[in-house]
Write a protein that holds these residues in place. Structure first.
Motif, PDB file in Angstrom:
ATOM      1  N   ILE A 104      -1.410 -32.400  63.925  1.00 25.30           N
ATOM      2  CA  ILE A 104      -1.515 -34.097  63.976  1.00 25.30           C
ATOM      3  C   ILE A 104      -0.177 -34.692  64.426  1.00 25.30           C
ATOM      4  O   ILE A 104       0.043 -35.575  65.395  1.00 25.30           O
ATOM      5  N   GLY A 108       0.340 -36.200  68.049  1.00 24.64           N
ATOM      6  CA  GLY A 108       0.299 -37.648  67.908  1.00 24.64           C
ATOM      7  C   GLY A 108      -0.809 -38.257  67.704  1.00 24.64           C
ATOM      8  O   GLY A 108      -1.000 -39.304  68.292  1.00 24.64           O
ATOM      9  N   SER A 109      -1.961 -37.586  67.223  1.00 26.39           N
ATOM     10  CA  SER A 109      -3.173 -38.353  66.999  1.00 26.39           C
ATOM     11  C   SER A 109      -4.107 -37.557  65.816  1.00 26.39           C
ATOM     12  O   SER A 109      -3.870 -36.212  65.536  1.00 26.39           O
ATOM     13  N   GLU A 110      -4.724 -38.425  65.175  1.00 24.51           N
ATOM     14  CA  GLU A 110      -5.574 -37.790  64.197  1.00 24.51           C
ATOM     15  C   GLU A 110      -6.900 -36.993  64.758  1.00 24.51           C
ATOM     16  O   GLU A 110      -7.399 -36.257  64.114  1.00 24.51           O
TER      17      GLU A 110
ATOM     18  N   PRO B 464       1.671 -43.577  67.249  1.00 25.03           N
ATOM     19  CA  PRO B 464       0.442 -42.836  66.436  1.00 25.03           C
ATOM     20  C   PRO B 464       0.318 -42.709  65.132  1.00 25.03           C
ATOM     21  O   PRO B 464       1.353 -42.920  64.362  1.00 25.03           O
ATOM     22  N   PRO B 465      -1.143 -42.538  64.733  1.00 24.09           N
ATOM     23  CA  PRO B 465      -1.083 -42.439  63.197  1.00 24.09           C
ATOM     24  C   PRO B 465      -0.211 -41.121  62.673  1.00 24.09           C
ATOM     25  O   PRO B 465      -0.543 -40.180  63.180  1.00 24.09           O
ATOM     26  N   GLN B 776     -10.512 -61.492  73.643  1.00 25.28           N
ATOM     27  CA  GLN B 776     -11.646 -60.638  73.945  1.00 25.28           C
ATOM     28  C   GLN B 776     -12.823 -61.616  73.878  1.00 25.28           C
ATOM     29  O   GLN B 776     -13.801 -61.240  74.784  1.00 25.28           O
ATOM     30  N   ILE B 779     -12.780 -62.742  77.450  1.00 26.32           N
ATOM     31  CA  ILE B 779     -13.170 -61.786  78.321  1.00 26.32           C
ATOM     32  C   ILE B 779     -14.775 -61.589  78.493  1.00 26.32           C
ATOM     33  O   ILE B 779     -15.366 -61.547  79.409  1.00 26.32           O
ATOM     34  N   GLN B 783     -17.355 -62.104  81.437  1.00 22.08           N
ATOM     35  CA  GLN B 783     -18.324 -61.002  81.761  1.00 22.08           C
ATOM     36  C   GLN B 783     -19.836 -61.581  81.915  1.00 22.08           C
ATOM     37  O   GLN B 783     -20.433 -61.342  82.817  1.00 22.08           O
TER      38      GLN B 783
END
Lengths: 185, 788
Positions: A104, A108-110, B464-465, B776, B779, B783
């Motif tokens: 991970i 860089g991603s789950e 990233p997580p 959002q 948008i 749309q």
């Protein structure tokens, strides 16, 4: 017209869990006569998953577990991962978690396509890791889980098919994301 | 479907090419003819497999056609490969393969015993004529057969002399054979099987590298001054010396058991590989700015280029692996400072070493290399394991699997060729000794990655997580086979050699001392340990006092001191006085490492604090701390440190409730508040001095004791002197309480600040979310409107 998709699968796990046995069993099948693990196409194999033929290039990491920086390169290169432990050795099961952490981190991603594999199901009498524990771990990660036996050819093709499905599955949301951003922009 | 067909055709032709290339590479020391004949034999075999089946005894044509054979047959086949003049016939590769590979299956002495049996044979079928079989009789066929047996043994001796030097039971068998030849009074035979003049292979027995010739010319030992090619050369020498020690049985044990236990030579080599990768990463990350880091990367890319030229693929893999490791690859700011040609070179080398196509690029390049080369250990170990997994040692009727033998031989030829070649490089032992100590790093991948995050933090927007590291020493556990700690004797030896080298090159006036400036420059070779350079009065004086050498606190370092320092820094505290009881600790204010004076970075668990003396340091510094452990409870000469530690304790106790801020503003606030806090104890101590002149030795913990005394006995004692004493004590206690109160108030203020900051953050986030949702919705509305 059938388009062959190519996938790179990396088989990871600590030493002695049967990574090679699993890989060899999958890639050689009946052609043991031509066995030569040093040629380029040795680890390539076609597999048909859900009606779609694809080519897998498998990287067996057996023997290189101790080479830290090679592991990082392997992960960078791979698209799908088999995390293998031996269900006759609890330590190898515990070793799996840090391996996933590294995947991970590098990716860089789950959302990395991977399959949890408990090997050596033929040695039921020596089992140390209950099926339920493997299942629970896989569930907490949201990945498929299979118990295999390279020796008795149990579930071997299935794990590779499963990782192909995972790779297809995980790639789909990415494409959707791409579409979404297009709309917004 | 046509595309599918084309794909398959490509596979097949690629396969054929690879096959041919592999065959041409397995030649090694054999000549082209052997290779050609092997191809033909293989082709013939493949086409006739079904007809031949497993009944090898009848179809033997000498050489690789054999699928399986008994050991006896194998010995016989070897003898058959030689003619009466000792020249190899038909298949020169075969005997070499048997000599090399038999050890996989049986001990060498068994094979030797079989040759003795053959030598002693009295089989009349060999020589039918009414012959006396006298040794002098050149026409006696039995005699000629014996000569061929001796030629076979001689060939074994000359191909693999180390077998006979290293294996006493094998040597004994061969001496037995020699005695037999004496009995026969066959002098020519006796000379052929002589093993008394073998070169010594003692070096293969030892694990560590012995120092050979000492060079006298001076070179720089400073990383910044080293030329890349010089560095590459010496790395290659080190690699070569360690790699060539790995014996056949080491490889075999690893391939069969997959463990490094009881395999010290292989373990040493893997340690060097990992150490090199880590060193590369540490050297890069030890630089504080992206420009400097880019410079180090550039240097290592040049080192890698030089390694490629030296055909040292193993070290090349280690260096490139280090450079393309995620902890380095993620440094985008650093990457932006890299010249494009360096980027390109690094990319090319990564491609070359890529695992794609079963390391096809690497295998191709390796096979094209002539002369001295060091293969990538990992790749070939992998091949060995794959072969061993797939093929059994014996086929069903108990015969040895010769196919496996032949294929293993291909891999082994690559691995053991280093035992018979040497690099054309002049070894610089000084630099090698320095390298050896530098490469002996003890960081885990986790730590390196954290350091990388500290150098260039993630950009929060696209973060990233992160996997929260569940348990701490994860990767060390995974590679559990390796214990990268050297025993203290080995370490002392290494340090001794290195310090000698340093003095030879840096002690310009030869007075046995080097100055701080000189030491600083050397320390640059040791990432993060370069704090040795700050061997300032505090650390150093204490260390010296212990050894009654106070006279040298003038910034000059003697040899002994330096050795002592290194050994102490590396060995886990030689004396118990230096052993601290460290616990992982979360700090809520910037805290600095006792050892390297660097900031303890991170949000939580930034460092380790000694339970006894409360010094704090980095995880990687905690083994290196040379400050003596002086427990807080005892009366010490440094009240300030114990006071600060008390404050830290109150901090830590609130660890669970406090929320930490990672924004720069938050850090700034904390820094300010800590500055205030640092002031407090100073203020308090001056007050104490003014009030009573009492010594500074009282530690904070004694305050409580004094207060109890006041409460219980204030009315018992009528003596004025003691009353005055008590007054003084209570005043002192008051002063301390006041100062503590101040501290707590400062903390409260900073906590308020933090809360405010957090609230403003929440507000911001809320704002962002709301505006995002509104966007959002806009948008979507658009749309919908367009659709309508």
């Amino acid at each position: 017209m059938i388009k062959m998709r190519e996938y790179k699968v990396v088989v990871l796990g600590s030493g002695g869990v049967g990574k090679s046995a699993l890989t060899v069993q999958f890639v050689t099948g009946q052609f043991m006569e031509k066995y030569d693990p040093t040629i380029e196409d040795f680890y390539r194999k076609e597999i048909e998953v859900d009606g779609a033929p694809s080519v897998l290039e498998i990287l067996d990491t057996a023997g290189t577990e101790q080479f830290a920086s090679m592991r990082d390169l392997y992960i960078k290169n791979g698209q799908g991962f088999l995390l293998v432990y031996s269900l006759t050795n609890y330590q190898t099961f515990q070793d799996i978690k840090p391996i996933r952490d590294q995947i991970i981190r590098v990716k860089g991603s789950e959302k990395v396509p991977l399959v949890l594999v408990g090997n050596k199901v033929d040695l039921e009498s020596e089992r140390e890791v209950p099926t339920s524990e493997g299942k629970a771990l896989a569930q907490s990660w949201g990945v498929p889980f299979l118990e295999t036996s390279a020796k008795s050819k149990h579930n071997v093709d299935d794990v590779f098919a499963e990782v192909v499905r995972e790779m297809n599955f995980v790639q789909l949301p990415d494409q959707k994301d791409a579409c979404c951003t297009c709309v917004i922009v | 479907m046509r595309q599918y067909g084309v794909e398959m055709a490509r596979f097949t032709s690629a396969k054929m090419n690879k096959f041919r290339r592999k065959l041409s590479s397995l030649g090694g020391s054999t000549d082209k003819d052997a290779v050609v004949s092997k191809i033909e034999l293989q082709n013939r075999r493949l086409s006739s497999i079904s007809a031949n089946g497993m009944d090898e005894e009848k179809l033997i044509v000498k050489g690789q056609l054999i699928k399986a054979a008994s050991l006896e047959k194998l010995a016989m086949l070897c003898v058959d490969c030689f003619d009466d003049a000792g020249e190899l016939q038909d298949n020169p590769f075969f005997p070499r393969m048997v000599f090399l590979m038999h050890k996989w299956f049986v001990p060498s002495e068994e094979l030797a015993a079989l040759f003795i049996n053959l030598y002693q044979t009295r089989d009349k079928s060999i020589c039918k004529s009414p012959c006396q079989h006298k040794p002098s009789d050149q026409n006696c066929r039995l005699n000629r057969f014996k000569t061929r047996v001796c030629y076979t043994v001689r060939s074994w001796i000359s191909e693999f002399p180390m077998h006979f030097d290293l294996d006493p039971s094998l040597a004994r068998e061969i001496r037995n054979l020699q005695e037999l030849t004496c009995k026969d009074s066959a002098n020519n035979h006796k000379l052929l099987v002589d093993i008394s003049n073998l070169p010594s292979y003692d070096w293969m027995r030892a694990v560590s590298v012995r120092n050979s010739v000492k060079r006298s010319h001076k070179v720089s030992l400073v990383f910044d001054h080293l030329e890349p090619h010089e560095l590459a050369e010496q790395i290659t020498v080190l690699e070569y010396k360690i790699f060539r020690r790995i014996s056949f049985s080491d490889f075999r044990n690893y391939a069969i058991h997959g463990k490094l236990q009881d395999n010290p030579r292989l373990e040493r080599s893997i340690m060097l590989f990992n150490g090199l990768s880590l060193w590369v990463q540490c050297m890069v990350l030890s630089k504080s700015t992206p420009q400097y880091r880019a410079q180090v990367i550039t240097k290592f890319v040049n080192v890698a280029k030089a390694l490629r030229q030296l055909q040292n693929f193993n070290s090349l893999m280690a260096v490139v692996g280090g450079l393309s490791h995620s902890s380095i690859a993620r440094l985008t700011k650093t990457a932006s400072h890299l010249p494009p040609e360096i980027n390109k070179a690094l990319h090319e080398m990564t491609e070359m070493l890529s695992s794609n196509g079963n390391f096809a690029n690497y295998r191709k390049q390796l096979s094209e290399c002539k002369g001295f080369k060091i293969p990538i250990l990992g790749v070939h170990l992998k091949d060995l394991i794959a072969l061993h997994t797939a093929l059994h040692d014996k086929v069903e009727n108990g015969l040895l699997n010769i196919r496996k033998m032949a294929q293993l031989a291909v891999v082994f030829n690559e691995l053991i060729q280093l035992q018979s070649t040497s690099p054309d490089i002049e070894a610089n032992m000084d630099l090698i000794n320095t390298l050896k100590v530098s490469l002996d790093l003890q960081y885990s991948e986790e730590e390196i990655y954290e350091l990388s995050l500290a150098r260039e933090p993630r950009e929060s927007a696209s973060a990233p997580p992160t996997p929260i590291p569940s348990e701490k020493p994860v990767f060390a556990d995974w590679a559990s086979g390796i214990t990268p700690t050297l025993d203290s004797d080995t370490l002392k030896k290494h340090v001794h050699a290195m310090v000698e080298a340093v003095y030879k090159n840096y002690d310009h006036d030869r007075d046995g001392y080097i100055s701080h400036q000189e030491f600083d420059s050397i320390a640059g070779n040791f990432p993060f340990i370069d704090s040795f350079g700050i061997l300032d009065a505090d650390h150093f004086a204490r260390q010296l006092k212990t050894f009654d050498e106070v006279k040298h606190v003038d910034g000059m370092i003697s040899k002994e001191e330096m050795k002592m320092y290194f050994i102490r820094a590396n060995c886990h505290a030689l004396s118990s006085g230096f052993r601290h009881d460290f616990v992982e600790t979360t700090y809520f204010k910037p805290t600095y490492c006792e050892h390297c004076s660097g900031l303890l970075w991170g949000l939580i668990k930034q460092g380790w604090k000694c339970r006894d003396c409360a010094i704090s340091c980095h995880k990687h510094c905690k083994e290196l701390v040379v400050v003596e452990c002086r427990p807080r409870g005892s009366v010490s000469s440094c009240p300030q440190s114990s006071n600060t530690s008390l404050l830290q304790d109150t901090d830590t106790s609130r660890a669970t409730s406090a929320d930490e801020q990672s924004s720069p503003r938050g850090t700034e606030r904390r820094r300010q508040s800590s500055r205030l806090r640092h002031l407090t104890p100073v203020h308090q101590s001056t007050q104490t001095v003014k009030d009573s002149g009492i010594s500074l030795m009282d530690s904070a913990s004694s305050v409580n004791l004094n207060m109890e005394y006041n409460d219980d006995e204030v009315f018992v004692d009528e003596d004025v002197g003691s009353l005055r004493d008590r007054l003084r004590q209570s005043e002192e206690a008051r002063a301390k309480l006041v100062s503590e109160n101040q501290t707590l108030q400062t903390e409260l203020a900073s906590a308020h600040d933090r809360i405010k900051l957090l609230q403003s953050h929440i507000g911001q986030i809320r704002q962002h979310t709301v505006s995002f949702i509104l966007d959002q919705m806009d948008i979507l509305k658009m749309q919908r409107d367009t659709e309508v």
